[in-house]
Design an enzyme around this catalytic site. Structure first.
Site, PDB file in Angstrom:
ATOM      1  N   LYS A  66       0.839  -1.201   0.000  1.00  0.00           N
ATOM      2  CA  LYS A  66       0.000   0.000   0.000  1.00  0.00           C
ATOM      3  C   LYS A  66       0.877   1.256   0.000  1.00  0.00           C
ATOM      4  CE  LYS A  66      -1.709   2.515   3.114  1.00  0.00           C
ATOM      5  NZ  LYS A  66      -2.253   3.021   4.361  1.00  0.00           N
TER       6      LYS A  66
ATOM      7  N   ASP B 120      -6.414   0.543   0.723  1.00  0.00           N
ATOM      8  CA  ASP B 120      -6.474   0.889   2.143  1.00  0.00           C
ATOM      9  C   ASP B 120      -7.873   0.554   2.646  1.00  0.00           C
ATOM     10  OD1 ASP B 120      -8.084   2.780   1.020  1.00  0.00           O
ATOM     11  OD2 ASP B 120      -6.924   4.506   1.677  1.00  0.00           O
TER      12      ASP B 120
END
Ligand code: SF4
Length: 223
Positions: A123, A141
């Site tokens: 991420k 996320d």
């Protein structure tokens, strides 16, 4: 992967681009290294809080060397307001040491190199690649997990289990490659603004006609 799903995704991007023409990362940074540190700090925090903290943090620590040689207890105090400060301070120090030792102080520009840094996952790497290097990446996320599942773009079970790798792979199949980062930022804006975790405002949502969750919600009589 169904063509219908791909077309729906393109339509979602078109509509959200109209709604959020300035959708981009909301962390403040001057260079890839600062974006990397800010993204580490943003875990379980808000971009507003992180920006407050980094306003002074980046005056005190200006280079990877400054962070690599930081006193851990002092750095913990400096980033305390973002939460999880013990783990974050450790990640920041270790990542900075790796950047110096492995890359001569420059943030590397590939997924493989970034995720080899201690404290950096996919991420964080995709945030840095997409926003600082212009290399598209799907950023999974908490907002992406929730909103993409509600929109029926990914497997709900994978999203509910927070299987970010599977969700990222599914989205990479249906979102056009050049739009990966832009799409991620658009979904982030929608997730913060309208499709919130607790009380999504379906009737105000520009995607209502394309969204199975929103359609089910407005057609279910209230008890
Ligand atoms: S219609 Fe509702 S569930 Fe669907 S994206 Fe919009 S706010 Fe989220």
């Amino acid at each position: 992967m169904s063509e219908e799903l791909k077309h729906r995704t393109v339509e979602i991007i078109r509509i959200l681009t109209e709604k959020y023409p300035d959708a981009t990362v909301t962390l403040d940074y001057d260079n890839p290294f600062q974006l990397l540190i800010s993204t580490i700090l943003a875990a379980q925090s808000t971009d507003v809080k992180v920006n407050e903290v980094t306003k002074t943090l980046y005056k005190k620590y200006r280079t990877p060397e400054d962070f690599a040689n930081a006193n851990p207890a002092e750095l913990e105090q400096d980033i305390h307001a973002t939460g999880f400060y013990h783990q974050k301070a450790r990640s920041i120090i270790e990542t900075s040491q790796d950047i110096i030792n492995q890359f001569g102080g420059r943030v590397p520009g590939t997924m493989e190199e970034l995720t080899n840094l201690r404290g950096v996952g996919r991420k964080t790497a995709n945030v840095v690649l997409g926003n600082a290097f212009g290399i598209p990446g799907v950023i999974v996320d908490t907002h992406m997990l929730r909103v993409s599942a509600r929109l029926g773009l990914v497997n709900r079970e994978d999203a509910a289990k927070k299987n970010a790798v599977k969700v990222e792979r599914q989205l990479m199949e249906i979102v056009p490659h050049k739009e990966w980062t832009h799409f991620s930022n658009l979904i982030l804006f929608l997730g913060r603004d309208i499709c919130t975790a607790r009380t999504p405002r379906h009737t105000e949502c520009p995607l209502l006609h394309l969204c199975p969750t929103g359609q089910a919600a407005i057609h279910t009589p209230r008890k």
